[in-house]
Design a protein around this motif. Structure first.
Motif, mmCIF file in Angstrom:
data_model
loop_
_atom_site.group_PDB
_atom_site.id
_atom_site.type_symbol
_atom_site.label_atom_id
_atom_site.label_comp_id
_atom_site.label_asym_id
_atom_site.label_seq_id
_atom_site.Cartn_x
_atom_site.Cartn_y
_atom_site.Cartn_z
ATOM 1 N N ARG A 128 0.765 -1.245 -0.057
ATOM 2 C CA ARG A 128 -0.068 0.178 0.081
ATOM 3 C C ARG A 128 0.863 1.266 -0.225
ATOM 4 N N GLU A 129 2.154 1.147 0.242
ATOM 5 C CA GLU A 129 3.009 2.417 0.442
ATOM 6 C C GLU A 129 3.784 2.524 -0.788
ATOM 7 N N LEU A 130 3.660 1.356 -1.755
ATOM 8 C CA LEU A 130 4.376 1.473 -3.020
ATOM 9 C C LEU A 130 3.463 1.845 -4.272
ATOM 10 N N SER A 131 3.840 2.877 -4.950
ATOM 11 C CA SER A 131 3.118 3.554 -6.250
ATOM 12 C C SER A 131 2.852 2.491 -7.253
ATOM 13 N N ALA A 132 3.670 1.443 -7.377
ATOM 14 C CA ALA A 132 3.678 0.475 -8.484
ATOM 15 C C ALA A 132 4.295 -0.751 -7.836
ATOM 16 N N PRO A 133 3.669 -1.869 -8.520
ATOM 17 C CA PRO A 133 4.240 -3.221 -8.068
ATOM 18 C C PRO A 133 5.804 -3.250 -8.467
ATOM 19 N N THR A 134 6.458 -4.055 -7.788
ATOM 20 C CA THR A 134 7.933 -4.611 -8.022
ATOM 21 C C THR A 134 7.988 -5.844 -8.212
ATOM 22 N N THR A 135 8.502 -6.244 -9.317
ATOM 23 C CA THR A 135 8.745 -7.691 -9.798
ATOM 24 C C THR A 135 9.961 -8.045 -8.907
ATOM 25 N N VAL A 136 9.662 -9.328 -8.127
ATOM 26 C CA VAL A 136 10.860 -9.725 -7.258
ATOM 27 C C VAL A 136 11.209 -11.111 -7.677
ATOM 28 N N ARG A 137 12.342 -11.775 -7.396
ATOM 29 C CA ARG A 137 12.490 -12.992 -7.612
ATOM 30 C C ARG A 137 12.781 -13.694 -6.205
ATOM 31 N N GLN A 138 12.314 -14.985 -6.164
ATOM 32 C CA GLN A 138 12.276 -15.382 -4.676
ATOM 33 C C GLN A 138 12.936 -16.935 -4.872
ATOM 34 N N ARG A 139 13.905 -17.324 -4.261
ATOM 35 C CA ARG A 139 14.542 -18.632 -4.239
ATOM 36 C C ARG A 139 14.022 -19.224 -2.611
ATOM 37 N N SER A 140 12.953 -20.303 -2.635
ATOM 38 C CA SER A 140 12.429 -20.802 -1.441
ATOM 39 C C SER A 140 13.168 -22.234 -1.220
ATOM 40 N N ILE A 141 13.585 -22.273 -0.292
ATOM 41 C CA ILE A 141 14.146 -23.649 0.403
ATOM 42 C C ILE A 141 13.539 -24.154 1.456
ATOM 43 N N ALA A 142 12.927 -25.169 1.576
ATOM 44 C CA ALA A 142 12.629 -25.935 2.488
ATOM 45 C C ALA A 142 13.785 -26.792 3.057
ATOM 46 N N ILE A 143 13.540 -26.733 4.585
ATOM 47 C CA ILE A 143 14.826 -27.824 5.133
ATOM 48 C C ILE A 143 14.177 -28.616 6.335
ATOM 49 N N GLN A 144 14.565 -29.776 6.257
ATOM 50 C CA GLN A 144 14.184 -30.578 7.261
ATOM 51 C C GLN A 144 15.430 -30.732 8.393
ATOM 52 N N HIS A 145 15.140 -30.182 9.575
ATOM 53 C CA HIS A 145 16.171 -30.292 10.331
ATOM 54 C C HIS A 145 15.644 -31.246 11.809
ATOM 55 N N GLU A 146 16.226 -32.265 11.708
ATOM 56 C CA GLU A 146 15.678 -33.207 12.748
ATOM 57 C C GLU A 146 14.169 -33.293 12.782
ATOM 58 N N THR A 147 13.372 -32.784 13.866
ATOM 59 C CA THR A 147 11.760 -32.928 13.956
ATOM 60 C C THR A 147 11.305 -31.658 13.408
ATOM 61 N N ARG A 148 12.138 -30.364 13.249
ATOM 62 C CA ARG A 148 11.716 -29.168 12.829
ATOM 63 C C ARG A 148 11.847 -29.031 11.132
ATOM 64 N N PHE A 149 10.916 -28.051 10.696
ATOM 65 C CA PHE A 149 11.189 -27.688 9.359
ATOM 66 C C PHE A 149 11.078 -26.139 9.015
ATOM 67 N N TYR A 150 12.020 -25.698 8.295
ATOM 68 C CA TYR A 150 12.008 -24.391 7.972
ATOM 69 C C TYR A 150 11.934 -23.849 6.529
ATOM 70 N N LEU A 151 11.349 -22.925 6.307
ATOM 71 C CA LEU A 151 11.429 -22.065 4.972
ATOM 72 C C LEU A 151 12.532 -21.035 4.962
ATOM 73 N N LEU A 152 13.314 -21.132 4.117
ATOM 74 C CA LEU A 152 14.253 -19.994 4.000
ATOM 75 C C LEU A 152 13.988 -19.178 2.536
ATOM 76 N N ARG A 153 13.971 -18.097 2.539
ATOM 77 C CA ARG A 153 13.289 -17.070 1.590
ATOM 78 C C ARG A 153 14.646 -16.275 1.206
ATOM 79 N N LEU A 154 15.029 -16.348 -0.071
ATOM 80 C CA LEU A 154 16.201 -15.526 -0.641
ATOM 81 C C LEU A 154 15.368 -14.540 -1.829
ATOM 82 N N ILE A 155 15.484 -13.232 -1.372
ATOM 83 C CA ILE A 155 14.711 -12.407 -2.393
ATOM 84 C C ILE A 155 15.592 -11.530 -2.808
ATOM 85 N N ASP A 156 15.524 -11.191 -4.181
ATOM 86 C CA ASP A 156 16.008 -10.105 -4.901
ATOM 87 C C ASP A 156 15.391 -9.715 -6.324
#
Length: 231
Positions: free
Chosen positions: A185-213
């Motif tokens: 809502r504070e941007l006058s126009a949309p910005t096209t971004v690239r996102q690399r999404s990595i799901a990680i299994q770490h023992e009993t936990r799970f993470y999502l890592l977002r790498l955005i540029d």
């Protein structure tokens, strides 16, 4: 196999000693280094980057505009997503609404039962053989689920590379890449971004890592990933 604890201690042992005497025994963040002893996770910020205050992330997220028509639904969905437990961005662009960033989220475990499919099979008196994705690794299931949700919620979402398995710091992981229009809502126009999404299994936990540029401001995240340690 995750990173062996002796290797983790060899890299971060000195900082863990400092952490043990600090006011916060679970999390240490100072300058370029982040250690979460409870999660067994550590990383170092890229040169010129710093850790973001999560309150600032919350204010940015509140203004994001998803691909839904109802403002109340938009707000409800954003609230349900929650905030990352750690985030980084370039020191000169904290105000640029997440067009360049690194974000770690806790992820829900993969679904083991496809309820809709099970009910459909029961209605036609056919045997239910389970979730078709159950043969995938848990990390792959999370990556596929995340991609489907993103397709439904983000403007002009385009998959650039389909989910694929990989290993990250000795842990099972899966990643996909995509582009979408980031609207705020504070941007006058949309910005096209690239996102690399990595799901990680770490023992009993799970993470999502977002790498955005962005294509206009690309960033090589691989050196950062090499600093990531999961013990």
């Amino acid at each position: 196999m995750k990173l062996e604890r002796r290797q983790f201690l060899a890299i971060f042992g000195g900082l863990l000693a400092e952490l043990a005497t600090s006011r916060s025994p679970a999390v240490y963040q100072n300058g370029k280094v982040y250690i979460n002893r409870r999660l067994g996770l550590a990383c170092s910020a890229p040169d010129g980057w710093s850790f973001v205050q999560l309150a600032e992330m919350g204010e940015i997220q509140k203004g994001q505009l998803l691909a839904v028509d109802d403002p109340e639904e938009n707000a409800s969905i954003l609230k349900s997503i929650g905030l990352p437990f750690v985030a980084l961005s370039p020191e000169s662009s904290h105000h640029e609404h997440q067009t360049l960033g690194i974000q770690f989220y806790l992820a829900e475990p993969p679904d083991t039962i496809d309820v809709a499919s099970m009910l459909l099979h029961a209605a036609f008196e056919k045997p239910y053989k389970g979730n078709a994705e159950s043969t995938f690794t848990p990390a792959m299931q999370i990556a596929c689920r995340d991609r489907q949700i993103a397709r439904d919620l983000l403007h002009s979402f385009r998959t650039r590379s389909m989910p694929k398995d990989l290993e990250l710091s000795g842990c099972s992981a899966a990643e996909y890449t995509a582009t979408f229009e980031f609207r705020h809502r504070e941007l006058s126009a949309p910005t096209t971004v690239r996102q690399r999404s990595i799901a990680i299994q770490h023992e009993t936990r799970f993470y999502l890592l977002r790498l955005i540029d962005t294509e206009a401001c690309p960033f090589d995240f691989n050196p950062f990933l090499e600093t990531l340690r999961l013990a």
